[in-house]
Design a protein around this motif. Structure first.
Motif, PDB file in Angstrom:
ATOM      1  N   ASP A  92      13.249  10.148  24.610  1.00 13.24           N
ATOM      2  CA  ASP A  92      14.340   9.849  25.532  1.00 13.24           C
ATOM      3  C   ASP A  92      14.300   8.365  25.905  1.00 13.24           C
ATOM      4  O   ASP A  92      14.632   7.522  25.083  1.00 13.24           O
ATOM      5  CB  ASP A  92      14.275  10.761  26.752  1.00 13.24           C
ATOM      6  CG  ASP A  92      15.570  10.766  27.563  1.00 13.24           C
ATOM      7  OD1 ASP A  92      16.618  10.353  27.034  1.00 13.24           O
ATOM      8  OD2 ASP A  92      15.540  11.191  28.729  1.00 13.24           O
ATOM      9  N   ASP A  93      13.888   8.008  27.093  1.00 13.01           N
ATOM     10  CA  ASP A  93      13.870   6.612  27.534  1.00 13.01           C
ATOM     11  C   ASP A  93      12.448   6.075  27.633  1.00 13.01           C
ATOM     12  O   ASP A  93      11.484   6.846  27.753  1.00 13.01           O
ATOM     13  CB  ASP A  93      14.528   6.494  28.909  1.00 13.01           C
ATOM     14  CG  ASP A  93      15.952   7.025  28.918  1.00 13.01           C
ATOM     15  OD1 ASP A  93      16.757   6.553  28.098  1.00 13.01           O
ATOM     16  OD2 ASP A  93      16.244   7.910  29.748  1.00 13.01           O
ATOM     17  N   GLY A  94      12.343   4.753  27.621  1.00 14.75           N
ATOM     18  CA  GLY A  94      11.039   4.153  27.877  1.00 14.75           C
ATOM     19  C   GLY A  94      10.614   4.389  29.310  1.00 14.75           C
ATOM     20  O   GLY A  94       9.540   4.911  29.587  1.00 14.75           O
ATOM     21  N   TRP A  95      11.492   3.977  30.257  1.00  9.51           N
ATOM     22  CA  TRP A  95      11.307   4.245  31.691  1.00  9.51           C
ATOM     23  C   TRP A  95      12.529   5.000  32.192  1.00  9.51           C
ATOM     24  O   TRP A  95      13.665   4.683  31.824  1.00  9.51           O
ATOM     25  CB  TRP A  95      11.173   2.948  32.495  1.00  9.51           C
ATOM     26  CG  TRP A  95       9.773   2.499  32.685  1.00  9.51           C
ATOM     27  CD1 TRP A  95       8.977   2.681  33.790  1.00  9.51           C
ATOM     28  CD2 TRP A  95       8.963   1.769  31.753  1.00  9.51           C
ATOM     29  NE1 TRP A  95       7.740   2.127  33.591  1.00  9.51           N
ATOM     30  CE2 TRP A  95       7.706   1.555  32.350  1.00  9.51           C
ATOM     31  CE3 TRP A  95       9.190   1.285  30.456  1.00  9.51           C
ATOM     32  CZ2 TRP A  95       6.682   0.868  31.708  1.00  9.51           C
ATOM     33  CZ3 TRP A  95       8.170   0.609  29.817  1.00  9.51           C
ATOM     34  CH2 TRP A  95       6.931   0.404  30.438  1.00  9.51           C
ATOM     35  N   ASP A  96      12.328   5.977  33.061  1.00  3.34           N
ATOM     36  CA  ASP A  96      13.441   6.732  33.624  1.00  3.34           C
ATOM     37  C   ASP A  96      13.260   6.834  35.140  1.00  3.34           C
ATOM     38  O   ASP A  96      12.292   7.424  35.622  1.00  3.34           O
ATOM     39  CB  ASP A  96      13.491   8.133  33.009  1.00  3.34           C
ATOM     40  CG  ASP A  96      14.787   8.867  33.348  1.00  3.34           C
ATOM     41  OD1 ASP A  96      15.540   8.384  34.213  1.00  3.34           O
ATOM     42  OD2 ASP A  96      15.037   9.931  32.741  1.00  3.34           O
ATOM     43  N   LEU A  97      14.227   6.257  35.893  1.00  3.71           N
ATOM     44  CA  LEU A  97      14.208   6.319  37.355  1.00  3.71           C
ATOM     45  C   LEU A  97      15.347   7.206  37.867  1.00  3.71           C
ATOM     46  O   LEU A  97      15.833   7.029  38.988  1.00  3.71           O
ATOM     47  CB  LEU A  97      14.337   4.910  37.951  1.00  3.71           C
ATOM     48  CG  LEU A  97      13.349   3.843  37.447  1.00  3.71           C
ATOM     49  CD1 LEU A  97      13.497   2.555  38.265  1.00  3.71           C
ATOM     50  CD2 LEU A  97      11.914   4.329  37.483  1.00  3.71           C
ATOM     51  N   TYR A  98      15.737   8.179  37.085  1.00  4.02           N
ATOM     52  CA  TYR A  98      16.838   9.076  37.449  1.00  4.02           C
ATOM     53  C   TYR A  98      16.528   9.816  38.754  1.00  4.02           C
ATOM     54  O   TYR A  98      15.450  10.389  38.927  1.00  4.02           O
ATOM     55  CB  TYR A  98      17.060  10.094  36.326  1.00  4.02           C
ATOM     56  CG  TYR A  98      18.204  11.050  36.563  1.00  4.02           C
ATOM     57  CD1 TYR A  98      19.483  10.750  36.121  1.00  4.02           C
ATOM     58  CD2 TYR A  98      17.993  12.247  37.236  1.00  4.02           C
ATOM     59  CE1 TYR A  98      20.542  11.629  36.334  1.00  4.02           C
ATOM     60  CE2 TYR A  98      19.037  13.129  37.462  1.00  4.02           C
ATOM     61  CZ  TYR A  98      20.312  12.814  37.018  1.00  4.02           C
ATOM     62  OH  TYR A  98      21.346  13.685  37.244  1.00  4.02           O
ATOM     63  N   GLY A  99      17.495   9.787  39.688  1.00  2.00           N
ATOM     64  CA  GLY A  99      17.323  10.539  40.933  1.00  2.00           C
ATOM     65  C   GLY A  99      16.229  10.010  41.836  1.00  2.00           C
ATOM     66  O   GLY A  99      15.763  10.731  42.729  1.00  2.00           O
ATOM     67  N   GLN A 100      15.821   8.757  41.660  1.00  3.70           N
ATOM     68  CA  GLN A 100      14.720   8.188  42.432  1.00  3.70           C
ATOM     69  C   GLN A 100      15.273   7.482  43.675  1.00  3.70           C
ATOM     70  O   GLN A 100      15.944   6.471  43.562  1.00  3.70           O
ATOM     71  CB  GLN A 100      13.928   7.204  41.561  1.00  3.70           C
ATOM     72  CG  GLN A 100      12.905   6.361  42.298  1.00  3.70           C
ATOM     73  CD  GLN A 100      11.899   7.192  43.079  1.00  3.70           C
ATOM     74  OE1 GLN A 100      11.685   8.365  42.815  1.00  3.70           O
ATOM     75  NE2 GLN A 100      11.286   6.576  44.068  1.00  3.70           N
TER      76      GLN A 100
END
Length: 296
Positions: free
Chosen positions: A209-217
């Motif tokens: 998916d992604d390298g870094w994911d800050l979804y919903g943070q």
């Protein structure tokens, strides 16, 4: 192998009970000077483990200042849970070796619900879900830990976990085959993690998916000196180098001196987050959709 290092000081005071009509003694009263102080040696344990049972016993009994070292590779058959806590001045130290999580039927490889852990110089691989998860607690330090081959994100922080410092770590080849690669990020700080989380000098490569994911943070995250490359190889993976929030959020994340190269989609994607995202000294090349999008 155990050695005993910690010293605790125990003071015991003896004083008689005053009658109701007795005067209250002053602090200079000689009767209050009958105090005995003794030094007692208490175990601060330095343990090296080579089996799952020995590891879990050491983790379950860990106290502030203890050092638990893995020698070689230990194959886990159930999630390793770090539930106890150290202190600001005496963290619990967990270091060395490899944790092969392929024997776990379902769930995370390692779960940390405690605070004040140092987790260092370790490989965590082949988990049926995320490799290393910080679910609650905080003030943990992760250094030179590699998470790879897990069936969800390599390292994830969420659910209120706060003030974790993740430095000089690598996360690669994480792929959630059950979802066509839709969820397995290199590093994820998402879904209601707490404040004060930091990634520094970390590398995320070839995650589905992604390298870094800050979804919903909902709290600001700092990412400094990090590299995201070649992410998004799963058929359902988004493939951003740095996904910096989600729609409906207004959170000012900070990305400093980072590099995004050859990711399937964007190098840096605000993903609908309308917060002021600061991307100082950061760049990259070769990303399929371009370098920056939706960065306010």
């Amino acid at each position: 192998m155990k050695s005993f290092l910690r010293i605790a000081f125990v003071a015991t005071a003896f004083a008689g009970c005053a009658k109701n009509n007795d005067p209250v003694p002053s602090v200079d009263d000689p009767s209050l000077q009958a105090v005995t102080t003794s030094a007692v040696v208490v175990a601060a344990v330095n343990t090296t483990v080579t089996t799952e049972s020995a590891l879990k016993a050491a983790i379950a009994a860990a106290n502030p200042g203890d050092i638990i070292t893995i020698s070689g590779t230990i194959k886990l058959t159930s999630t390793l849970q770090l539930l106890r806590s150290g202190t600001a001045s005496a963290k619990i130290n967990f270091t060395g070796g490899t944790l092969d999580c392929s024997g776990i039927s379902s769930g995370w490889g390692v779960k940390c619900n405690g605070s004040y852990w140092n987790i260092t110089n370790m490989v965590i691989k082949n988990g049926p879900d995320c490799g290393l998860v910080f679910q609650t607690g905080g003030y943990n330090y992760v250094y030179n830990v590699t998470t790879s081959g897990n069936h969800d994100s390599g390292l994830q922080i969420y659910n209120g976990s706060h003030h974790n410092n993740v430095s000089y770590c690598n996360s690669y080849d994480n792929y959630d085959s059950q979802n066509g690669g839709e969820n397995a990020d290199g590093f994820a700080c998402k879904l209601s993690a707490g404040a004060g989380n930091l990634f520094d000098h970390c590398t995320a490569t070839h995650n589905s998916d992604d390298g870094w994911d800050l979804y919903g943070q909902p709290e600001s995250v700092k990412i400094t000196n990090c590299t995201a490359a070649n992410n998004g190889y799963g058929s359902n993976g988004d493939g951003n180098g740095f996904k910096l929030g989600s729609a409906g959020q207004n959170v000012p994340h900070t990305v400093t001196n980072c590099t995004a190269n050859n990711n399937k989609a964007w190098g840096y994607d605000g993903n609908g987050n309308t917060g002021h995202i600061t991307t100082t000294g950061s760049g990259g090349s070769g990303n399929g959709s371009g370098l920056f999008t939706r960065i306010y």
